[in-house]
Design a protein around this motif. Structure first.
Motif, PDB file in Angstrom:
ATOM      1  N   TYR A 152      47.189  71.446  60.524  1.00 24.71           N
ATOM      2  CA  TYR A 152      46.291  72.599  60.373  1.00 24.71           C
ATOM      3  C   TYR A 152      46.970  73.846  60.937  1.00 24.71           C
ATOM      4  CZ  TYR A 152      43.117  68.663  59.908  1.00 24.71           C
ATOM      5  OH  TYR A 152      42.540  67.470  59.510  1.00 24.71           O
ATOM      6  N   ASP A 153      46.640  74.992  60.360  1.00 21.69           N
ATOM      7  CA  ASP A 153      47.249  76.245  60.824  1.00 21.69           C
ATOM      8  C   ASP A 153      46.376  76.948  61.849  1.00 21.69           C
ATOM      9  OD1 ASP A 153      45.188  77.082  59.243  1.00 21.69           O
ATOM     10  OD2 ASP A 153      46.415  78.299  57.873  1.00 21.69           O
ATOM     11  N   PHE A 154      45.679  76.159  62.637  1.00 16.53           N
ATOM     12  CA  PHE A 154      44.887  76.706  63.750  1.00 16.53           C
ATOM     13  C   PHE A 154      44.964  75.720  64.910  1.00 16.53           C
ATOM     14  CE2 PHE A 154      42.038  74.518  60.770  1.00 16.53           C
ATOM     15  CZ  PHE A 154      41.503  73.512  61.573  1.00 16.53           C
ATOM     16  N   GLU A 155      44.601  76.197  66.097  1.00 18.34           N
ATOM     17  CA  GLU A 155      44.673  75.366  67.289  1.00 18.34           C
ATOM     18  C   GLU A 155      43.334  74.705  67.576  1.00 18.34           C
ATOM     19  OE1 GLU A 155      46.044  77.784  70.484  1.00 18.34           O
ATOM     20  OE2 GLU A 155      48.107  77.903  69.741  1.00 18.34           O
ATOM     21  N   VAL A 209      37.753  55.009  61.744  1.00 24.01           N
ATOM     22  CA  VAL A 209      38.907  55.596  62.433  1.00 24.01           C
ATOM     23  C   VAL A 209      39.143  54.790  63.706  1.00 24.01           C
ATOM     24  CG1 VAL A 209      39.875  57.667  63.495  1.00 24.01           C
ATOM     25  CG2 VAL A 209      38.337  57.874  61.525  1.00 24.01           C
ATOM     26  N   GLY A 210      40.360  54.315  63.884  1.00 26.00           N
ATOM     27  CA  GLY A 210      40.656  53.536  65.079  1.00 26.00           C
ATOM     28  C   GLY A 210      41.251  54.352  66.211  1.00 26.00           C
ATOM     29  N   TRP A 211      41.963  55.422  65.861  1.00 28.86           N
ATOM     30  CA  TRP A 211      42.698  56.202  66.871  1.00 28.86           C
ATOM     31  C   TRP A 211      43.007  57.559  66.275  1.00 28.86           C
ATOM     32  CZ3 TRP A 211      44.987  55.898  71.775  1.00 28.86           C
ATOM     33  CH2 TRP A 211      46.102  56.693  72.012  1.00 28.86           C
ATOM     34  N   VAL A 212      42.858  58.621  67.076  1.00 27.28           N
ATOM     35  CA  VAL A 212      43.270  59.965  66.686  1.00 27.28           C
ATOM     36  C   VAL A 212      44.031  60.579  67.854  1.00 27.28           C
ATOM     37  CG1 VAL A 212      42.562  62.260  65.953  1.00 27.28           C
ATOM     38  CG2 VAL A 212      41.242  60.278  65.221  1.00 27.28           C
ATOM     39  N   ALA A 213      45.229  61.094  67.581  1.00 27.62           N
ATOM     40  CA  ALA A 213      46.038  61.696  68.638  1.00 27.62           C
ATOM     41  C   ALA A 213      46.475  63.089  68.234  1.00 27.62           C
ATOM     42  CB  ALA A 213      47.260  60.831  68.944  1.00 27.62           C
ATOM     43  N   ARG A 214      46.625  63.968  69.222  1.00 25.75           N
ATOM     44  CA  ARG A 214      47.000  65.358  68.999  1.00 25.75           C
ATOM     45  C   ARG A 214      48.488  65.531  69.294  1.00 25.75           C
ATOM     46  NH1 ARG A 214      43.474  68.549  72.913  1.00 25.75           N
ATOM     47  NH2 ARG A 214      44.386  70.333  71.788  1.00 25.75           N
ATOM     48  N   GLU A 215      49.281  65.604  68.234  1.00 24.22           N
ATOM     49  CA  GLU A 215      50.723  65.666  68.381  1.00 24.22           C
ATOM     50  C   GLU A 215      51.173  66.988  69.002  1.00 24.22           C
ATOM     51  OE1 GLU A 215      54.041  63.041  67.681  1.00 24.22           O
ATOM     52  OE2 GLU A 215      51.861  62.843  67.695  1.00 24.22           O
ATOM     53  N   LEU A 268      48.284  69.173  64.810  1.00 20.37           N
ATOM     54  CA  LEU A 268      48.702  68.053  63.969  1.00 20.37           C
ATOM     55  C   LEU A 268      48.080  66.776  64.530  1.00 20.37           C
ATOM     56  CD1 LEU A 268      52.132  67.488  62.357  1.00 20.37           C
ATOM     57  CD2 LEU A 268      50.914  65.584  63.387  1.00 20.37           C
ATOM     58  N   LEU A 269      47.263  66.142  63.716  1.00 19.44           N
ATOM     59  CA  LEU A 269      46.571  64.930  64.140  1.00 19.44           C
ATOM     60  C   LEU A 269      47.227  63.696  63.516  1.00 19.44           C
ATOM     61  CD1 LEU A 269      42.820  66.023  63.786  1.00 19.44           C
ATOM     62  CD2 LEU A 269      44.276  66.088  65.826  1.00 19.44           C
ATOM     63  N   ILE A 270      47.358  62.674  64.338  1.00 21.25           N
ATOM     64  CA  ILE A 270      47.791  61.358  63.871  1.00 21.25           C
ATOM     65  C   ILE A 270      46.556  60.470  63.865  1.00 21.25           C
ATOM     66  CG2 ILE A 270      49.282  59.381  64.278  1.00 21.25           C
ATOM     67  CD1 ILE A 270      50.860  61.871  63.691  1.00 21.25           C
ATOM     68  N   ALA A 271      46.067  60.153  62.671  1.00 22.94           N
ATOM     69  CA  ALA A 271      44.874  59.317  62.537  1.00 22.94           C
ATOM     70  C   ALA A 271      45.295  57.923  62.098  1.00 22.94           C
ATOM     71  CB  ALA A 271      43.906  59.921  61.525  1.00 22.94           C
ATOM     72  N   GLN A 272      45.035  56.955  62.941  1.00 31.09           N
ATOM     73  CA  GLN A 272      45.316  55.569  62.591  1.00 31.09           C
ATOM     74  C   GLN A 272      43.983  54.899  62.271  1.00 31.09           C
ATOM     75  OE1 GLN A 272      47.675  54.171  65.937  1.00 31.09           O
ATOM     76  NE2 GLN A 272      49.528  55.022  65.052  1.00 31.09           N
ATOM     77  N   MET A 273      43.850  54.488  61.032  1.00 33.53           N
ATOM     78  CA  MET A 273      42.579  53.985  60.545  1.00 33.53           C
ATOM     79  C   MET A 273      42.358  52.531  60.981  1.00 33.53           C
ATOM     80  SD  MET A 273      41.959  56.858  59.301  1.00 33.53           S
ATOM     81  CE  MET A 273      40.342  56.591  58.535  1.00 33.53           C
ATOM     82  N   SER A 274      41.112  52.093  60.950  1.00 34.43           N
ATOM     83  CA  SER A 274      40.790  50.745  61.406  1.00 34.43           C
ATOM     84  C   SER A 274      41.469  49.707  60.526  1.00 34.43           C
ATOM     85  CB  SER A 274      39.275  50.532  61.383  1.00 34.43           C
ATOM     86  OG  SER A 274      38.826  50.377  60.040  1.00 34.43           O
ATOM     87  N   PRO A 275      41.732  48.516  61.051  1.00 34.62           N
ATOM     88  CA  PRO A 275      42.355  47.471  60.230  1.00 34.62           C
ATOM     89  C   PRO A 275      41.560  47.143  58.970  1.00 34.62           C
ATOM     90  CG  PRO A 275      42.535  46.902  62.542  1.00 34.62           C
ATOM     91  CD  PRO A 275      41.650  48.120  62.472  1.00 34.62           C
ATOM     92  N   ALA A 276      40.228  47.034  59.077  1.00 29.15           N
ATOM     93  CA  ALA A 276      39.420  46.690  57.904  1.00 29.15           C
ATOM     94  C   ALA A 276      39.532  47.774  56.834  1.00 29.15           C
ATOM     95  CB  ALA A 276      37.963  46.487  58.319  1.00 29.15           C
TER      96      ALA A 276
END
Length: 342
Positions: A201-204, A221-227, A240-248
């Protein structure tokens, strides 16, 4: 003495590093074009981001010392913001931030394996997929997936995820019951599939947390991290978000068109963070990790059943915990035993 290491991930790199001052000649076979496996880094539009393992947890004094005292520390960073949690209802709150340190590098987490290998004389053969092992009793011969010979070795260390290691063992030839015994132990290790979506995204963003973890394992959503909280990863003024989705969810959507999957994931993240802007990212990226995280480990004694014949396994799955420091530990431990192999 010649050793083949299959896989240039954290465990393979750690093993090569430990053997650097021994008489072992180490050759590493890596199916991809880079090192560090699931601890992976990419660069796009001026951003550097870790789209697999997000950091090295401070869970091992030995690994902590390796990162902070032994290996070069230039560019090493500690993510200070905490990890918060949420549940199936999407309610976000402070969590128990058990990771005293969250180590990363300004140039990306792949620096860990790069710095380990840089201390060695190991030969790394990239874009080489090992398809079969043959043993005549004392010598292990490796072949690629096309049947081409890759060399003869006194010992072999297998470090891919358990399902891939099991497939390799199933295709191998050794007239010894220990091969089947080892295969069955490895094949029994369960792995989760995770689909990672990268959202720029172009905003903070303004949040008190570095990452969010679904502790119920019931949300999409299993995990979201702020790079952007990692030094040198994201330009000022961007998120920049790293979204790791649930296994299912990941298994259900794994083979769907990537643009559809990324759009749906962005909407789920926007709903979770209650921020409609997040449904419309500036740019996206994705990575499907079919074998992302182990849910359990193999029987330790059985996994070592073939070591007297020179066949070893290592990786976070041998410890039953999908953590980078566990992968490093198992590589170091296996290398200690290989060093004593005769």
């Amino acid at each position: 003495m010649n050793l083949a290491i299959v896989g240039a991930g954290a465990s393979g790199a750690a093993a090569a590093y430990h053997l650097r001052r021994t008489d072992w000649n180490v050759t590493v076979f890596e199916k991809s074009r880079g090192v560090c496996g699931r601890a992976a880094t990419r660069r796009k539009h001026g951003c550097t981001y870790d789209h697999g393992a997000n950091y090295v947890k401070s869970g091992s004094d030995r690994v902590d010392r390796l990162l902070t005292e032994t290996l070069p520390t230039d560019g090493l960073a500690d993510i200070e913001a905490p990890v918060w949690t949420f549940g199936a209802d999407g309610k976000i709150g402070p969590g128990e931030d058990r990771d005293e340190h969250k180590w990363t590098y300004e140039a990306g987490i792949t620096q860990l394996a790069k710095r380990l290998f840089a201390e060695t004389d190991a030969e790394i053969r990239f874009e080489t997929r090992v398809g079969r092992l043959d043993c005549d009793g004392t010598i292990w011969r490796l072949h690629d997936t096309d049947g081409e010979a890759l060399g003869a070795f006194d010992a072999v260390l297998l470090t891919p995820p358990a399902p891939q290691t099991a497939d390799l063992l199933a295709a191998s030839s050794w007239d010894d019951a220990r091969l089947d015994e080892l295969h069955d132990a490895v094949d029994a290790v369960p792995f989760r599939t995770i689909y990672t979506v990268v959202l720029n995204y172009d905003f903070e963003l303004d949040h008190p947390w570095y990452a969010l973890l679904d502790t119920d394992r019931e949300h999409e959503v299993g995990w979201v991290a702020r790079e952007e909280l990692k030094p040198g990863h994201v330009p000022d003024g961007q998120s920049l978000l790293i979204a790791q989705m649930s296994p299912a969810w990941s298994v259900e959507r794994y083979d769907d068109p990537s643009e559809e999957v990324k759009a749906d994931a962005a909407r789920l993240v926007a709903d979770l963070l209650d921020d409609e802007r997040l449904a419309d990212p500036e740019w996206t990226d994705r990575q499907g990790w079919r074998y992302a995280l182990p849910d359990d480990g193999g029987d330790a004694e059985t996994l070592r059943t073939a070591e007297e014949a020179g066949l070893y396994v290592a990786g976070d799955w041998t410890a039953g915990e999908g953590r980078v420091h566990r992968a490093v530990e198992t590589g170091l431990d296996a290398a200690e035993r290989i060093a004593d192999f005769e």
